[in-house]
Design an enzyme around this catalytic site. Structure first.
Site, PDB file in Angstrom:
ATOM      1  N   HIS A  72       0.839  -1.205   0.000  1.00  0.00           N
ATOM      2  CA  HIS A  72       0.000   0.000   0.000  1.00  0.00           C
ATOM      3  C   HIS A  72       0.870   1.250   0.000  1.00  0.00           C
ATOM      4  CE1 HIS A  72      -3.957  -1.935   1.601  1.00  0.00           C
ATOM      5  NE2 HIS A  72      -3.508  -2.492   0.497  1.00  0.00           N
ATOM      6  N   TYR A 200      -9.474   4.917   7.509  1.00  0.00           N
ATOM      7  CA  TYR A 200      -9.712   5.196   8.930  1.00  0.00           C
ATOM      8  C   TYR A 200     -10.799   6.261   8.977  1.00  0.00           C
ATOM      9  CZ  TYR A 200      -5.246   2.896  10.116  1.00  0.00           C
ATOM     10  OH  TYR A 200      -4.226   1.994  10.285  1.00  0.00           O
ATOM     11  N   PRO A 292      -4.486  -0.447  18.632  1.00  0.00           N
ATOM     12  CA  PRO A 292      -4.131  -0.871  17.271  1.00  0.00           C
ATOM     13  C   PRO A 292      -4.261   0.219  16.204  1.00  0.00           C
ATOM     14  CG  PRO A 292      -6.204  -1.877  17.944  1.00  0.00           C
ATOM     15  CD  PRO A 292      -5.668  -1.169  19.133  1.00  0.00           C
ATOM     16  N   LYS A 296       0.973  -0.636  15.241  1.00  0.00           N
ATOM     17  CA  LYS A 296       2.377  -0.681  15.678  1.00  0.00           C
ATOM     18  C   LYS A 296       2.759  -1.889  16.536  1.00  0.00           C
ATOM     19  CE  LYS A 296       4.037   2.923  13.721  1.00  0.00           C
ATOM     20  NZ  LYS A 296       3.907   2.386  12.354  1.00  0.00           N
ATOM     21  N   TYR A 384       3.660   6.369  10.454  1.00  0.00           N
ATOM     22  CA  TYR A 384       2.834   5.243  10.006  1.00  0.00           C
ATOM     23  C   TYR A 384       3.687   4.203   9.268  1.00  0.00           C
ATOM     24  CZ  TYR A 384      -1.455   2.973   8.326  1.00  0.00           C
ATOM     25  OH  TYR A 384      -2.468   2.096   8.074  1.00  0.00           O
TER      26      TYR A 384
HETATM   27  P1  RFL Z   1       1.455 -12.490  21.409  1.00  0.00           P
HETATM   28  O1  RFL Z   1       1.063 -12.522  19.984  1.00  0.00           O
HETATM   29  O2  RFL Z   1       0.418 -12.192  22.419  1.00  0.00           O
HETATM   30  O3  RFL Z   1       2.120 -13.887  21.711  1.00  0.00           O
HETATM   31  C1  RFL Z   1       2.397 -14.308  23.040  1.00  0.00           C
HETATM   32  C2  RFL Z   1       2.416 -15.818  23.059  1.00  0.00           C
HETATM   33  O4  RFL Z   1       2.716 -16.260  24.374  1.00  0.00           O
HETATM   34  C3  RFL Z   1       1.810 -17.297  24.747  1.00  0.00           C
HETATM   35  N1  RFL Z   1       1.683 -17.302  26.209  1.00  0.00           N
HETATM   36  C4  RFL Z   1       2.287 -18.206  27.005  1.00  0.00           C
HETATM   37  N2  RFL Z   1       3.064 -19.254  26.724  1.00  0.00           N
HETATM   38  C5  RFL Z   1       3.511 -19.993  27.775  1.00  0.00           C
HETATM   39  N3  RFL Z   1       3.194 -19.727  29.070  1.00  0.00           N
HETATM   40  C6  RFL Z   1       2.392 -18.689  29.387  1.00  0.00           C
HETATM   41  N4  RFL Z   1       2.081 -18.412  30.655  1.00  0.00           N
HETATM   42  C7  RFL Z   1       1.912 -17.866  28.329  1.00  0.00           C
HETATM   43  N5  RFL Z   1       1.109 -16.777  28.281  1.00  0.00           N
HETATM   44  C8  RFL Z   1       0.986 -16.442  26.994  1.00  0.00           C
HETATM   45  C9  RFL Z   1       0.521 -16.952  24.019  1.00  0.00           C
HETATM   46  O5  RFL Z   1      -0.316 -18.080  23.846  1.00  0.00           O
HETATM   47  C10 RFL Z   1       1.053 -16.408  22.700  1.00  0.00           C
HETATM   48  O6  RFL Z   1       1.202 -17.412  21.737  1.00  0.00           O
HETATM   49  O7  RFL Z   1       2.646 -11.444  21.659  1.00  0.00           O
HETATM   50  P2  RFL Z   1       3.890 -11.047  20.712  1.00  0.00           P
HETATM   51  O8  RFL Z   1       4.556 -12.284  20.171  1.00  0.00           O
HETATM   52  O9  RFL Z   1       4.649 -10.055  21.495  1.00  0.00           O
HETATM   53  O10 RFL Z   1       3.213 -10.334  19.428  1.00  0.00           O
HETATM   54  C11 RFL Z   1       2.525  -9.122  19.579  1.00  0.00           C
HETATM   55  C12 RFL Z   1       1.405  -9.020  18.550  1.00  0.00           C
HETATM   56  O11 RFL Z   1       0.596 -10.177  18.616  1.00  0.00           O
HETATM   57  C13 RFL Z   1       0.546  -7.763  18.768  1.00  0.00           C
HETATM   58  O12 RFL Z   1       1.339  -6.669  19.131  1.00  0.00           O
HETATM   59  C14 RFL Z   1      -0.250  -7.394  17.496  1.00  0.00           C
HETATM   60  O13 RFL Z   1      -1.234  -8.357  17.223  1.00  0.00           O
HETATM   61  C15 RFL Z   1      -0.915  -6.010  17.647  1.00  0.00           C
HETATM   62  N6  RFL Z   1      -1.742  -5.632  16.478  1.00  0.00           N
HETATM   63  C16 RFL Z   1      -1.182  -5.079  15.358  1.00  0.00           C
HETATM   64  N7  RFL Z   1       0.151  -4.889  15.287  1.00  0.00           N
HETATM   65  C17 RFL Z   1       0.723  -4.414  14.145  1.00  0.00           C
HETATM   66  O14 RFL Z   1       1.949  -4.226  14.118  1.00  0.00           O
HETATM   67  N8  RFL Z   1      -0.030  -4.116  13.025  1.00  0.00           N
HETATM   68  C18 RFL Z   1      -1.390  -4.295  13.024  1.00  0.00           C
HETATM   69  O15 RFL Z   1      -2.038  -4.082  11.997  1.00  0.00           O
HETATM   70  C19 RFL Z   1      -2.018  -4.761  14.234  1.00  0.00           C
HETATM   71  N9  RFL Z   1      -3.350  -4.929  14.268  1.00  0.00           N
HETATM   72  C20 RFL Z   1      -3.141  -5.819  16.531  1.00  0.00           C
HETATM   73  C21 RFL Z   1      -3.914  -5.436  15.398  1.00  0.00           C
HETATM   74  C22 RFL Z   1      -3.771  -6.349  17.657  1.00  0.00           C
HETATM   75  C23 RFL Z   1      -5.144  -6.493  17.683  1.00  0.00           C
HETATM   76  N10 RFL Z   1      -5.730  -7.052  18.835  1.00  0.00           N
HETATM   77  C24 RFL Z   1      -6.524  -8.225  18.794  1.00  0.00           C
HETATM   78  C25 RFL Z   1      -5.285  -6.603  20.124  1.00  0.00           C
HETATM   79  C26 RFL Z   1      -5.292  -5.577  15.423  1.00  0.00           C
HETATM   80  C27 RFL Z   1      -5.923  -6.079  16.569  1.00  0.00           C
HETATM   81  C28 RFL Z   1      -7.423  -6.149  16.578  1.00  0.00           C
HETATM   82  C1  PHB Z   2      -5.546  -4.891  10.315  1.00  0.00           C
HETATM   83  O1  PHB Z   2      -5.417  -5.101   9.084  1.00  0.00           O
HETATM   84  O2  PHB Z   2      -6.023  -5.753  11.079  1.00  0.00           O
HETATM   85  C2  PHB Z   2      -5.175  -3.565  10.858  1.00  0.00           C
HETATM   86  C3  PHB Z   2      -4.642  -2.613  10.009  1.00  0.00           C
HETATM   87  C4  PHB Z   2      -4.329  -1.350  10.493  1.00  0.00           C
HETATM   88  C5  PHB Z   2      -4.552  -1.064  11.830  1.00  0.00           C
HETATM   89  C6  PHB Z   2      -5.064  -2.022  12.685  1.00  0.00           C
HETATM   90  C7  PHB Z   2      -5.381  -3.294  12.187  1.00  0.00           C
HETATM   91  O3  PHB Z   2      -4.275   0.174  12.306  1.00  0.00           O
END
Ligand code: RFL
Ligand code: PHB
Length: 389
Positions: A72, A200, A292, A296, A384
């Site tokens: 993008h 957005y 989110p 980041k 961004y």
């Molecule tokens: P995770 O992905 O939470 O993974 C942690 C892992 O640890 C396990 N765990 C354990 N294992 C053993 N013993 C325990 N006691 C444990 N407790 C937990 C879990 O099962 C899991 O497998 O953390 P990590 O690896 O630091 O990764 C972080 C990302 O997942 C998170 O920051 C992103 O998903 C945030 N996020 C976004 N980030 C972006 O950079 N770009 C995006 O577009 C974006 N969109 C989003 C998002 C997060 C969202 N939600 C659901 C909060 C959109 C959404 C809706």
């Molecule tokens: C996504 O594709 O899930 C997404 C993209 C941008 C954001 C948050 C989530 O700021």
């Protein structure tokens, strides 16, 4: 059992760290609480900075990403009935990538399965011991028996609800936190995205985001109260509400269809400092959470992992501890810039129930300023696409 680096959590941070260390000849063991099936299906991030894409390639898991990703060059802000494109490429020379976190998770799991990395799924009751000495240990249960792993270092990559951060005594860790009075209700559906770039939308009914996973799979989010129950949102209600929050031409073009995933995520800004305690290093969501809105979270997790892998490789290849000693400060510099940006983007695009008439007017003025000022667009764009590493 013994290993060099014990990793708690097999999400993107933990598995990426294990890959980078494995490629450098450093032995790891990863303890993950969930099943592989659960991890493969977990829908979360979608938008990656170029630095994250590059790191995944360095880790040898960039091949499918390079083939399937969407690039993008811009992003849209919608408000007051109008649509305003921010030309990311024109302003910064950089682009962003769409590739789902579930796909990254699968690519990492497959790469580890192929090289025989020690990844223990369904590890229960993981606990951390001896963090301030020179022989830390991880204990866990699996299949009714107890296990212990002796390590040189432990990486806490177990997300916000994990046990690693909790293992640090309260008096040595400082928490900075802001909880927002709303969450994001997200759905995934096999429909054509409403626009080829993200939208957005700040509407009087609340924020909405139109994003995607591919040209045939859409992801949409709606701002909802923090305690909203997904059961109250049958698909028809979701689509009707989304159409009311996005510009009329987008609403008219919106393709709807059955959802294949639907969930509510709370919004929070959170930082734990420092990110190191003795021989424990925190990385990713275990140390910090961003709302989110700025996309980041995963990108910050990847940056932490880049710094941590470099620090551990320097240590094992020559005993140099400078990078390990500087790890927390180096990560936190980036973390706080991303915190500020994510908090600002959230404030710009959401409707805050407690906002005064003055604050609402100031928000509208800021959106209008962004639409008309190249300097303001540049500020948004450079954050961004990702600040330099
Ligand atoms: P995770 O992905 O939470 O993974 C942690 C892992 O640890 C396990 N765990 C354990 N294992 C053993 N013993 C325990 N006691 C444990 N407790 C937990 C879990 O099962 C899991 O497998 O953390 P990590 O690896 O630091 O990764 C972080 C990302 O997942 C998170 O920051 C992103 O998903 C945030 N996020 C976004 N980030 C972006 O950079 N770009 C995006 O577009 C974006 N969109 C989003 C998002 C997060 C969202 N939600 C659901 C909060 C959109 C959404 C809706
Ligand atoms: C996504 O594709 O899930 C997404 C993209 C941008 C954001 C948050 C989530 O700021």
């Amino acid at each position: 059992m013994r290993t060099q680096v014990g990793i708690v959590g097999g999400g993107p941070a933990g598995l990426l760290l294990a890959r980078l260390l494995g490629l450098a000849g450093i032995e790891t063991a990863v303890l993950e609480r969930r099943t592989p099936e659960y991890l493969r299906a977990r829908v979360r991030a979608g938008l990656l900075e170029q630095g994250t894409v590059d790191l995944l390639a360095e880790a040898g898991v960039g091949e499918r990403l390079a083939r399937e990703r969407l690039i993008h060059e811009g992003v849209e802000l919608a408000f007051d009935g109008g649509r305003h494109r921010i030309d990311l490429k024109g302003l910064t020379g950089r682009v962003v990538t769409i590739y789902g976190q579930a796909e990254i998770q699968k690519d990492l799991m497959d790469a580890h399965a192929a090289t025989g990395t020690n990844v223990v799924y369904e590890a229960e009751d993981v606990s951390l011991h001896g963090l301030t000495g020179d022989a830390p240990r991880l204990r866990y249960h699996k299949g009714g028996s107890s296990h212990e792993i002796a390590c040189d270092f432990i990486a806490g990559c177990d997300g916000f609800h994990g046990v690693s951060r909790q293992a640090i005594p309260q008096e040595v860790i400082r928490i900075y936190e802001r909880v927002y009075p709303f969450g994001w209700l997200g759905i995934l559906s096999d429909t054509r995205p409403v626009n080829h770039e993200l939208i957005y939308a700040n509407s009087e009914r609340g924020f909405a985001l139109c994003t995607m996973r591919s040209m045939t799979r859409s992801r949409y989010y709606l701002q909802v109260p923090a305690d909203e129950d997904v059961a109250d949102w049958p698909d028809a209600r979701f689509w009707t509400e989304l159409k009311r929050r996005i510009p009329a031409d987008a609403a008219a073009a919106l393709q709807t269809g059955p959802s294949i995933e639907k969930s509510v995520a709370p919004l929070r800004s959170f930082v734990a400092e420092p990110m190191r305690y003795g021989r424990l290093f925190l990385a990713g969501d275990a140390a910090h959470i961003v709302p989110p809105t700025g996309a980041k979270g995963l990108n910050l997790a990847a940056a932490d992992v880049r710094f941590l892998a470099a620090a551990l490789v320097a240590h094992y290849s020559g005993g140099d501890t400078d990078l390990m000693d500087g790890y927390s400060a180096r990560c936190l510099q980036r973390v706080w810039k991303a915190q500020r940006f994510s908090w600002w983007m959230t404030g710009l695009t959401h409707r805050f129930p407690e906002a005064s008439a003055f604050e609402r007017r100031a928000q509208a003025a800021e959106l209008a300023y962004l639409a008309s000022s190249k300097a303001a667009q540049m500020t948004l764009a450079e954050n961004y696409v990702g600040l330099p590493l």
